[in-house]
Design an enzyme around this catalytic site. Structure first.
Site, mmCIF file in Angstrom:
data_model
loop_
_atom_site.group_PDB
_atom_site.id
_atom_site.type_symbol
_atom_site.label_atom_id
_atom_site.label_comp_id
_atom_site.label_asym_id
_atom_site.label_seq_id
_atom_site.Cartn_x
_atom_site.Cartn_y
_atom_site.Cartn_z
ATOM 1 N N ASP A 12 70.310 97.122 13.126
ATOM 2 C CA ASP A 12 69.731 97.952 14.314
ATOM 3 C C ASP A 12 69.612 99.443 14.103
ATOM 4 O O ASP A 12 69.818 100.230 14.931
ATOM 5 C CB ASP A 12 70.505 97.563 15.721
ATOM 6 C CG ASP A 12 70.650 96.151 15.876
ATOM 7 O OD1 ASP A 12 69.861 95.454 15.526
ATOM 8 O OD2 ASP A 12 71.810 95.917 16.308
ATOM 9 N N HIS A 40 63.368 93.720 14.853
ATOM 10 C CA HIS A 40 63.150 94.889 14.543
ATOM 11 C C HIS A 40 62.244 95.577 15.703
ATOM 12 O O HIS A 40 61.329 94.477 16.247
ATOM 13 C CB HIS A 40 62.147 95.255 13.351
ATOM 14 C CG HIS A 40 62.790 94.772 12.242
ATOM 15 N ND1 HIS A 40 64.146 95.421 11.859
ATOM 16 C CD2 HIS A 40 62.527 94.141 11.030
ATOM 17 C CE1 HIS A 40 64.251 95.080 10.743
ATOM 18 N NE2 HIS A 40 63.484 94.379 10.075
HETATM 19 P P1 GDP Z 1 66.239 97.631 13.374
HETATM 20 O O1 GDP Z 1 66.631 96.124 13.392
HETATM 21 O O2 GDP Z 1 66.800 98.463 12.073
HETATM 22 O O3 GDP Z 1 64.478 97.889 13.167
HETATM 23 O O4 GDP Z 1 66.548 98.225 14.600
HETATM 24 P P2 GDP Z 1 66.211 97.963 16.078
HETATM 25 O O5 GDP Z 1 64.722 97.941 16.375
HETATM 26 O O6 GDP Z 1 67.045 96.673 16.359
HETATM 27 O O7 GDP Z 1 66.881 99.011 16.881
HETATM 28 C C1 GDP Z 1 66.375 100.304 16.658
HETATM 29 C C2 GDP Z 1 66.207 100.647 18.348
HETATM 30 O O8 GDP Z 1 66.077 102.278 18.011
HETATM 31 C C3 GDP Z 1 65.095 100.405 18.938
HETATM 32 O O9 GDP Z 1 65.215 100.273 20.327
HETATM 33 C C4 GDP Z 1 63.831 101.134 18.216
HETATM 34 O O10 GDP Z 1 62.899 101.303 19.325
HETATM 35 C C5 GDP Z 1 64.580 102.560 18.581
HETATM 36 N N1 GDP Z 1 64.443 103.798 17.787
HETATM 37 C C6 GDP Z 1 64.105 103.945 16.519
HETATM 38 N N2 GDP Z 1 64.088 105.028 16.152
HETATM 39 C C7 GDP Z 1 64.488 105.866 17.111
HETATM 40 C C8 GDP Z 1 64.333 107.131 17.584
HETATM 41 O O11 GDP Z 1 64.089 108.077 16.534
HETATM 42 N N3 GDP Z 1 64.627 107.638 18.688
HETATM 43 C C9 GDP Z 1 65.062 106.856 19.851
HETATM 44 N N4 GDP Z 1 65.084 107.211 21.053
HETATM 45 N N5 GDP Z 1 64.771 105.262 19.507
HETATM 46 C C10 GDP Z 1 64.484 105.030 18.413
#
Ligand code: GDP
Length: 425
Positions: A12, A40
């Site tokens: 995440d 994601h």
């Molecule tokens: P992944 O599985 O690594 O792609 O991660 P996830 O999508 O499960 O979780 C990452 C969370 O952080 C999600 O809610 C994204 O929309 C959010 N996100 C990613 N980059 C940023 C950022 O730079 N700022 C904020 N506020 N949220 C972010």
């Protein structure tokens, strides 16, 4: 250029967003391990999507999206995800599924669920997506490859033989009705026919792409600390989320991977069971959880509240090491703007001694985090795209962490949207 985008921590970390950003200038995006057990989150001009199985390049029609042989392909999950994209009439998905990928079946999910129930308080915190039983079958050589779905007799034969042992467990351990090979054969043969248009020898497609110098993104799921060999075993996943495995799970020569981008958050989060030394609780945690991510820190797959904590330089340095990271992307930097002071875990204390290496799980369970306190920047930086315009305290935070983890931080994500990112070379 071939880049792997992988997690430096517990998963995440925001890999999906970065993959979506970099997919724009890529020719192929490849999933190489895991299944529909993680998600994601991608936010782009079409809306917000939680992708579980489809590669994150799916929104770019010029990108060929490959589901590699290392992936656990759950046809139920695959079609519901694909349909949700098709019904919104967004893009025509450009997709290929490896004929050697194996199929995650209903009974894997059932066995996963029953086993977690049986384990009770000793459960692993599985997402109950069938991943552990699926990979157990693969390595016990009783799994079913996608190519084997196309031949009904072969499928029936393999299922019949594999169900002998499973039905002993079903009846005598879990006290459930036995699984039926005829029924399963009909269901999965029909899935095979639906999958057929996308099924290819994806290794040949990748070989051609390498020879033509195409830009390829390898998209990791979960993070380094969930790796079965190098992670917080047994609170790990059942396939390797490491860049080293990307070559195998995708079907590429190892030497072809030129960049490994390890993604980390500006703080820490973890969903599911495990060891998380810099975890925080109470109001402080509630506040960070509420502000984190795009709408709070809740699992993209399960909606479970994620544990949150301060940035852990020890765990992240180790995560970068086992990933073989050539650079780092730090996401969610915008989230921390409300804090006067920001603790960073710079070492652990184990039996009264300060350590800066990441120990094996039994020792890790006994460590206490050692914090250094950084001044906050108290300025909303959401959407900032120029590194030089970030407040000095914010740049200091990034640059000090960079030294601690011994890797250059080349991307800084300042919001969940595609364009909220600073490129820093
Ligand atoms: P992944 O599985 O690594 O792609 O991660 P996830 O999508 O499960 O979780 C990452 C969370 O952080 C999600 O809610 C994204 O929309 C959010 N996100 C990613 N980059 C940023 C950022 O730079 N700022 C904020 N506020 N949220 C972010």
């Amino acid at each position: 250029m071939i880049r792997a985008i992988v997690g430096a921590n517990w998963g995440d970390e925001g890999k999906g967003k970065l993959t979506d950003v970099l997919a724009e200038n890529s020719d192929l995006v490849v999933r190489f391990q895991g299944g529909a057990n993680a998600g994601h989150t991608i936010i782009n001009e079409f809306g917000k999507f939680a992708l579980h199985l489809l590669p994150s390049g799916i929104f770019h029609s010029q990108v060929l999206n490959i589901i590699g042989p290392g992936v656990a392909l759950d046809p139920d999950a695959f079609f519901s995800e694909l349909d949700s994209i098709l019904e919104r009439d967004i893009v025509h998905p450009n997709l290929a599924i490896s004929d050697r990928a194996q199929v995650l079946m209903d009974f894997h999910i059932l066995l996963d669920t029953l086993e977690e129930e049986r384990l009770g308080k000793h459960k692993f915190g599985s997402t109950k997506s069938g991943i552990a039983p699926f990979y157990s079958d693969k390595f016990a050589k009783v799994g079913i490859q996608v190519c084997q779905l196309m031949d009904k007799d072969l499928l029936h034969d393999r299922l019949t033989r594999s169900l002998v042992k499973k039905n002993v467990l079903m009846e005598h351990l879990y006290h459930r009705a036995p699984l039926d090979a005829d029924e399963l054969t009909e269901k999965y043969y029909a899935y095979g026919q639906r999958l057929k248009p996308w099924v290819k020898d994806t290794s040949l497609l990748l070989d051609k792409a390498v020879k033509e110098n195409k830009t390829i993104l390898l998209e990791g799921q979960l993070g380094a600390l969930r790796d079965p060999d190098h992670g917080i075993f047994p609170f790990t996943t059942s396939s390797s989320p490491l860049a080293g495995y990307a070559a195998v799970g995708a079907g590429l020569p190892p030497w072809a991977i030129t960049e490994v981008i390890a993604v980390t958050k500006a703080y820490s989060s973890s969903v599911g069971a495990g060891v998380f030394p810099s975890c925080i609780t109470g109001e402080e945690a509630e506040e960070l959880r509420k502000r984190g991510g795009d709408s709070g820190e809740y699992g993209a797959k399960t909606g479970r509240p994620r544990d949150v904590g301060w940035f852990d330089a020890v765990a992240t340095k180790y995560g970068c090491l086992v990933q073989g990271a050539t650079q780092v992307a730090m996401t969610n930097l915008d989230v921390l703007h409300y804090l006067d002071e920001i603790p960073v875990c710079v070492a652990y204390e184990l039996d009264g001694k300060r350590i800066t290496h990441f120990p094996s799980t039994p020792d890790l369970q006994r460590v206490k985090p050692v914090y250094e306190i950084f001044p906050g920047w108290k300025t909303d930086i959401r959407g900032e795209t120029e590194y030089g315009k970030l407040p000095k305290n914010c740049r200091d935070y990034v640059e000090k962490i960079e030294k601690m983890i011994e890797r250059p931080i080349t991307f800084l994500s300042t919001g969940p949207h595609r364009d909220e990112i600073c490129f820093r070379k």
